[in-house]
Design a protein around this motif. Structure first.
Motif, PDB file in Angstrom:
ATOM      1  N   SER A   1       0.829  -1.204   0.000  1.00 38.58           N
ATOM      2  CA  SER A   1       0.000   0.000   0.000  1.00 38.58           C
ATOM      3  C   SER A   1       0.861   1.251   0.000  1.00 38.58           C
ATOM      4  CB  SER A   1      -0.951   0.012   1.192  1.00 38.58           C
ATOM      5  OG  SER A   1      -0.265   0.261   2.402  1.00 38.58           O
ATOM      6  N   LYS A   2       1.991   1.207   0.687  1.00 41.03           N
ATOM      7  CA  LYS A   2       2.905   2.349   0.687  1.00 41.03           C
ATOM      8  C   LYS A   2       3.489   2.572  -0.698  1.00 41.03           C
ATOM      9  CE  LYS A   2       5.329   3.780   3.890  1.00 41.03           C
ATOM     10  NZ  LYS A   2       6.326   4.104   4.878  1.00 41.03           N
ATOM     11  N   GLN A   3       3.803   1.470  -1.389  1.00 37.96           N
ATOM     12  CA  GLN A   3       4.347   1.564  -2.734  1.00 37.96           C
ATOM     13  C   GLN A   3       3.291   2.132  -3.682  1.00 37.96           C
ATOM     14  OE1 GLN A   3       7.462   0.991  -3.579  1.00 37.96           O
ATOM     15  NE2 GLN A   3       7.149   1.429  -5.723  1.00 37.96           N
ATOM     16  N   ALA A   4       2.048   1.732  -3.507  1.00 38.56           N
ATOM     17  CA  ALA A   4       0.964   2.223  -4.360  1.00 38.56           C
ATOM     18  C   ALA A   4       0.747   3.719  -4.163  1.00 38.56           C
ATOM     19  CB  ALA A   4      -0.321   1.452  -4.083  1.00 38.56           C
ATOM     20  N   ASP A   5       0.971   4.189  -2.928  1.00 37.26           N
ATOM     21  CA  ASP A   5       0.787   5.611  -2.624  1.00 37.26           C
ATOM     22  C   ASP A   5       1.935   6.467  -3.134  1.00 37.26           C
ATOM     23  OD1 ASP A   5      -1.576   5.000  -1.349  1.00 37.26           O
ATOM     24  OD2 ASP A   5      -0.719   5.038   0.670  1.00 37.26           O
ATOM     25  N   ALA A   6       3.065   5.828  -3.424  1.00 39.22           N
ATOM     26  CA  ALA A   6       4.265   6.568  -3.839  1.00 39.22           C
ATOM     27  C   ALA A   6       4.171   7.076  -5.259  1.00 39.22           C
ATOM     28  CB  ALA A   6       5.500   5.700  -3.687  1.00 39.22           C
TER      29      ALA A   6
END
Length: 72
Positions: free
Chosen positions: A67-72
């Motif tokens: 999810s953090k990668q998707a938000d990046a």
């Protein structure tokens, strides 16, 4: 691609990937993530000691990292 964790990774390594992983472990009931012994324990070993479902921890952490990668 987001980095993922597995049962053979050391707790210290998992936390170094993303400090937010420490919060996930603590919220799951693994309150000793900062103790020196935990730095040399694998996720699987720590889960066994604490009577936790290692596969659930892996899923939760990997979903967080993705999810953090998707938000990046």
């Amino acid at each position: 691609m987001a980095q993922t964790v597995n049962k053979d990774m050391l707790i210290g390594e998992i936390i170094s990937i993303d400090p937010g992983n420490a919060m996930i472990l603590m919220q799951s009931g693994m309150h000793c993530v900062g103790c020196p012994a935990s730095q040399g324990e694998t996720l699987e070993e720590a889960a066994q000691v604490h009577g936790m479902d290692c596969d659930l921890l892996i899923t939760t952490i990997n979903e967080y990292l993705a999810s953090k990668q998707a938000d990046a």
